[in-house]
Write an enzyme that holds these catalytic residues in place. Structure first.
Site: not given
Ligand code: AKB
Length: 317
Positions: A10, A13, A36-37, A54, A144, A148
């Site tokens: 990555g 990015g 990177d992809i 990938n 997300y 995490k």
């Molecule tokens: C997001 O906004 O998704 C990221 C984060 C705070 O992990 N910048």
């Protein structure tokens, strides 16, 4: 002399671009393999080794590790909070599969270290909002954030069970001018600078008082490298460390920019990302990071704004 060989997954990015440059300055261009992809830009090929990769392709990661005799992996590829809500299943698959690929390879090939970023998104509506502690209720409500949080558990599991030396930070919103973020809730705080520099009106997708933890990129790079270079025995957190630098609202960053660009205008039109911001902390307690490896941020809002506005024109315009 350093003998580490680092693979960055990555590397193209927002964070990867700047971390790759800094790691190459420390370890030498040839010892940092960018991947990177996306196909590489011509300048990426000139700067040092590059592999198109990938992050979900475990076999290819393993073959790159063998080919270059990689000793450390930085896994930065991920789908961020706002984009993740548009395709939750894909965000989950990418964020989890890439991490499990890297942890397994680190275990199988006995790598020295792994870096994987977590986020303030691991917290949720029932987490304490102010000075959010390292350990507390965590009920993330974005895919997300869920990925995490699960990823943090996997990191600690691989450390405890297999001795994989994996290290991680819970980044707040990262603000830099060298590359653009993609798909995050905190991205407005980068976009706003480009609007100001182009003398355009800025319509913010968060409310004026959406207060969030943020960090200027030089601090984020320093935190990452300091953590990765800390002696293993000093690290008491193997899930992911809270780190903090500053907190501000869209109105506050606008006012800081307006001091330099008096004609700059803003309006607020909160969309689905406001709900995500509402579920995240206002500020973070990073005392364990300070104690364990000496974390201390350098930039607050006014210094960051002045630095970005001074440097961005030569970089992009
Ligand atoms: C997001 O906004 O998704 C990221 C984060 C705070 O992990 N910048």
């Amino acid at each position: 002399m350093e003998t580490d060989t680092i693979l960055i997954i990555g590397a193209g990015g927002q964070l990867g671009t700047e971390l790759t440059a800094e790691l190459r300055a420390i370890y030498g261009n040839a010892n940092v393999i960018a991947s990177d992809i996306q196909a590489p830009r011509p300048e990426q090929l000139e700067e040092g080794p590059f592999e198109q990769l990938n992050a979900m392709d475990a076999l290819k990661i393993a073959s790159i590790v063998d080919q270059y005799k990689v000793t450390q992996i930085y896994l930065l590829a991920a789908i961020l909070s706002a984009k993740g809500e548009q395709n939750p299943k894909f965000a989950w698959d990418l964020n989890m599969q890439s991490l499990l690929n890297v942890l397994e390879i680190a275990k199988e090939k006995n790598l020295d270290k792994v870096y994987w970023p977590s986020s303030i998104a691991v917290f949720g509506p029932n987490s304490p909002v102010n000075n959010t502690p390292q350990h507390c209720v965590m009920d993330p409500n974005t895919v997300y954030g869920i990925s995490k949080q699960a990823g943090e558990r996997w990191c600690e599991y691989y450390f405890q069970k297999y001795g994989v030396d994996v290290r991680s930070l819970r980044y707040p919103g990262l603000i830099g001018y060298k590359s653009l973020p993609g798909g995050g809730t905190t991205d407005y705080a980068v976009d706003i600078f480009h609007k100001a520099l182009n003398s355009e009106h800025f319509e913010c997708f968060l409310a004026e008082d959406a207060y969030l933890p943020m960090m200027y990129m030089p601090d984020a790079i320093k935190a990452t490298i300091d953590l990765m270079q800390a002696p293993s025995e000093n690290l008491s957190v193997r899930s992911s460390y809270n780190v903090s630098a500053m907190s501000f609202s869209p109105k506050e960053i606008y006012e800081a920019i307006k001091k330099h660009h008096p004609d700059f205008t803003i309006s607020f039109k909160p969309d689905y990302r406001q709900k995500i911001a509402d579920s995240w902390p206002n500020s973070m307690d990073d005392s364990i990071a300070s104690k364990d490896w000496g974390w201390k941020p350098q930039y607050l809002l006014e210094d960051m704004v002045a630095d970005i506005l001074e440097n961005i024109p030569a970089y992009h315009y």
